[in-house]
Design an enzyme around this catalytic site. Structure first.
Site, PDB file in Angstrom:
ATOM      1  CB  ALA A  37      -0.940  -0.003   1.208  1.00  0.00           C
ATOM      2  CD  GLN A  81       1.512  -7.296   0.272  1.00  0.00           C
ATOM      3  OE1 GLN A  81       0.889  -7.706   1.244  1.00  0.00           O
ATOM      4  NE2 GLN A  81       2.682  -6.670   0.401  1.00  0.00           N
ATOM      5  CB  ILE A 138      -6.954  -3.914  -5.155  1.00  0.00           C
ATOM      6  CG1 ILE A 138      -7.327  -2.866  -4.091  1.00  0.00           C
ATOM      7  CG2 ILE A 138      -6.658  -5.259  -4.496  1.00  0.00           C
ATOM      8  CD1 ILE A 138      -8.568  -3.224  -3.264  1.00  0.00           C
ATOM      9  CG  HIS A 153      -4.203  -8.995  -1.952  1.00  0.00           C
ATOM     10  ND1 HIS A 153      -3.414  -8.173  -1.173  1.00  0.00           N
ATOM     11  CD2 HIS A 153      -3.963 -10.252  -1.495  1.00  0.00           C
ATOM     12  CE1 HIS A 153      -2.749  -8.888  -0.295  1.00  0.00           C
ATOM     13  NE2 HIS A 153      -3.054 -10.161  -0.478  1.00  0.00           N
TER      14      HIS A 153
END
Length: 243
Positions: free
Chosen positions: A23, A103, A105, A121
């Site tokens: 993130a 990771q 999206i 993910h």
């Protein structure tokens, strides 16, 4: 030697760089991370945590609440690729980066021009009917109020991995192979707190593992280079130093 200069030397000499990110790679684009004070996991609906709302069982039982949360906290239509995304895309274009394992999206790596991106993910840019599997654009979800439904009556859902769901086995296999083949592994913008993704770096067999994150992680001790600074700053300086 200065840490960023060291990373520059690695990048200059490498032919098989792999970036493993989380993130923190997208915070510079205005997308909150998960675990900071204002991160996604600080958001609650009454007594409901973000982890509960973003679970498979909750999606099935309370799709209206799920989509209310989705529209408020997951959808960032104005987010654009930042320095980190663009530099990684340049490295791939130059033939130095094998690919990216993410990771995230948000699809920002692809928007920056990266081609070989393994999305552990899933992605909010793809959606499908839970019943008949017909694909839908994200605009189809956002434009509808309440729970978006397919013509068949099924609930449309984003193509992301919710809590209680398994990662795609093919994506895992391809990600691990890429990490195994890397001569330089750059891990950036992730606290390495999510399983099983945090175990992926164990497949790296080289001795040029750079871990870039604002805070320390449980895997700092495994890295050959640890830099606790902003990912965009580090990649920009290291890339320019490698030219």
């Amino acid at each position: 030697m200065d840490k960023i200069k060291q990373l520059s030397h690695w990048i200059a000499d490498a032919n098989r760089i792999v970036f493993f990110g989380g993130a923190g790679c997208s915070t510079e684009s205005g997308i909150p991370d998960f675990r900071s004070g204002n991160g996604l996991y600080s958001k609650h609906y009454g007594q409901l945590s973000a982890e509960t709302i973003l679970s498979h069982s909750f999606f099935q039982k309370e799709p209206e609440l799920f989509y209310d949360f989705y529209r408020k906290y997951l959808y960032f239509p104005n987010a654009v690729p930042n320095r980190a995304h663009k530099i990684l895309a340049k490295l791939e274009e130059q033939g130095k980066l094998l690919g990216i394992v993410t990771q995230n999206i948000d699809n920002l790596h692809q928007e920056a021009g990266s081609k070989n991106v393994k999305e552990l993910h899933g992605s909010l840019s793809r959606n499908y009917c839970s019943t008949c599997k017909v694909p839908y654009d994200t605009e189809d979800i956002i434009s509808l109020e309440g729970v978006p439904r397919c013509e068949c009556g099924g609930i449309i859902r984003p193509d992301i991995v919710l809590y209680e769901e398994s990662l795609d086995s093919m994506v895992i296999e391809e990600s691990l192979q890429m990490i195994y083949d890397a001569d330089v592994l750059i891990v950036g913008g992730t606290s390495l707190a999510v399983s099983p993704a945090n175990s992926f770096i164990r497949y790296y067999r080289g001795n040029q593992l750079a871990l870039i994150n604002l805070s320390s992680t449980p895997f700092d001790y495994k890295a050959d280079l640890v830099i606790h600074e902003k990912l965009g700053d580090v990649l920009e300086q290291a890339y320019e130093g490698a030219l």
